[in-house]
Design a protein around this motif. Structure first.
Motif, PDB file in Angstrom:
ATOM      1  N   LYS A   1       0.775  -1.671  -0.469  1.00  0.00           N
ATOM      2  CA  LYS A   1      -0.101  -0.279   0.291  1.00  0.00           C
ATOM      3  C   LYS A   1       0.910   1.087  -0.251  1.00  0.00           C
ATOM      4  N   GLN A   2       1.865   1.393   1.055  1.00  0.00           N
ATOM      5  CA  GLN A   2       2.930   2.140   0.874  1.00  0.00           C
ATOM      6  C   GLN A   2       3.755   2.963  -0.899  1.00  0.00           C
TER       7      GLN A   2
ATOM      8  N   VAL B   1       0.536   4.045  -3.481  1.00  0.00           N
ATOM      9  CA  VAL B   1       0.834   4.749  -2.448  1.00  0.00           C
ATOM     10  C   VAL B   1       1.543   6.383  -3.041  1.00  0.00           C
TER      11      VAL B   1
ATOM     12  N   ALA C   1       1.406   9.268  -6.358  1.00  0.00           N
ATOM     13  CA  ALA C   1       1.374  10.609  -5.504  1.00  0.00           C
ATOM     14  C   ALA C   1       2.300  11.022  -7.011  1.00  0.00           C
TER      15      ALA C   1
ATOM     16  N   ASN D   1      -4.610  10.333  -9.162  1.00  0.00           N
ATOM     17  CA  ASN D   1      -5.595   9.894  -8.678  1.00  0.00           C
ATOM     18  C   ASN D   1      -6.527   9.076  -8.252  1.00  0.00           C
TER      19      ASN D   1
ATOM     20  N   ASP E   1      -9.179   5.647  -1.736  1.00  0.00           N
ATOM     21  CA  ASP E   1      -8.580   4.766  -1.089  1.00  0.00           C
ATOM     22  C   ASP E   1      -9.250   3.151  -1.590  1.00  0.00           C
TER      23      ASP E   1
ATOM     24  N   ILE F   1      -7.869   1.644  -4.656  1.00  0.00           N
ATOM     25  CA  ILE F   1      -6.529   1.204  -3.761  1.00  0.00           C
ATOM     26  C   ILE F   1      -5.951  -0.587  -3.319  1.00  0.00           C
TER      27      ILE F   1
END
Lengths: 209, 25
Positions: A128-129, A132, A136, A141, A144, A147
Motif C-alpha cells: 500500500k505504501q 500510494v 502521488a 488520484n 482508497d 487502491i
C-alpha cells in the motif's frame, strides 16, 4: 603529496578485469560504465563517489524530489552501507540490470526492493505504501477503496499460502507468471554502453574492443 | 479498469524504479 604515476588507473577502476570476471560486463563495458559513473559522481562533489543527492539528480534531473524508490534503490546499491556508492558497488548492482544477467538475480533484487522493512517478505502495508507513493509521484488520484481493491486482487493471486504476506517463493511464482513485472529490472542501455560512452577507449587498459 | 491492475505493475512504473534515466542527459 600526490601520486605522480599517470599510468595508474583512476580511483575505483584499479582492477577492471576482476570486476569483469565477477559481473556480466566485459572489461570494455566496465571501462565505459566508469565514464557514466564519473559523470554522475561529479555532479555535486567531484570526489569519485556517488552520494544520494547525485543519484537522485541523475534519476530525476532534479534534486528537489523526495522518492521512496530512489532511496530504496540507492540503499540496495550501497552494499557497504556507508551512504555513498563507489564504482564497484555501482557496477555490481547495475550488472543485475544487464539484459544478459540471470533472471534469478533480477527476481531477488526486485524482491529486496519491495521488501521495504527487509523482513524477508512483502507485507500488505508495504504494498500500500508503495502504491500510494507511485500514485502521488505521478499525480494520479485513486480513491482508497480502489487502491484497497487493487491490493486485494494482487494478494489473491500472489499470496498462495494465504498468510497475508508475499514470500520469496510466492514472488518468484508471481513474476514468472507476469514477466512484465520485471521489465524495469532490465536496461537495454547496458548492452550498448561502449557505444554510448566511446571515450572510454582513451583510458582503456585492455585491447578487447 | 484500474482495479484489474496488479499493484506491482503500478509500482514498477514509478520513475524512481526506472533506471534508464541514469543514462539520459
Amino acid at each position: 603529496c600526490c601520486d605522480a604515476d599517470s599510468s595508474k588507473q583512476p580511483r575505483g577502476l584499479e582492477n577492471p578485469q576482476v570486476l569483469a570476471t565477477e559481473t556480466v560486463f566485459s572489461v570494455s563495458e566496465i571501462e565505459a560504465l566508469y565514464e557514466l559513473f564519473k559523470k554522475i559522481s561529479s555532479a555535486v562533489i567531484d570526489d569519485g563517489l556517488i552520494n544520494k543527492e547525485e543519484f537522485q539528480l541523475a534519476l530525476f534531473k532534479t534534486n528537489k524530489k523526495e522518492s521512496l524508490f530512489a532511496d530504496r534503490v540507492f540503499d540496495l546499491f550501497d552494499t557497504k552501507h556507508n551512504g555513498i556508492l563507489d564504482f564497484e558497488e555501482f557496477a555490481r548492482a547495475l550488472s543485475v540490470f544487464h539484459p544478459n544477467a540471470p533472471i534469478d538475480d533480477k527476481i531477488q533484487f526486485s524482491f529486496q526492493l519491495y521488501d521495504l522493512k527487509q523482513q524477508g517478505f512483502i507485507e500488505r502495508q508495504e504494498v500500500k505504501q508503495m502504491v500510494v507513493a507511485t500514485l502521488a509521484e505521478s499525480g494520479m488520484n485513486l480513491s482508497d477503496d480502489v487502491i484497497e481493491s487493487i491490493i486485494d486482487k494482487t494478494f489473491e493471486e500472489a499470496d498462495t499460502k494465504h498468510d497475508g504476506k508475499i514470500d520469496k517463493e510466492e514472488w518468484r511464482n508471481l513474476v514468472l507468471r507476469h514477466p512484465s513485472l520485471l521489465k524495469n529490472m532490465t536496461l537495454q542501455y547496458l548492452k550498448d554502453i561502449t557505444t554510448t560512452f566511446p571515450s572510454f577507449v582513451f583510458h582503456s587498459q585492455v585491447d578487447d574492443t | 479498469q484500474p482495479t484489474s491492475m496488479n499493484a506491482f505493475k503500478l509500482i514498477s512504473m514509478s520513475k524512481g524504479l526506472n533506471l534508464e534515466n541514469l543514462f539520459e542527459d
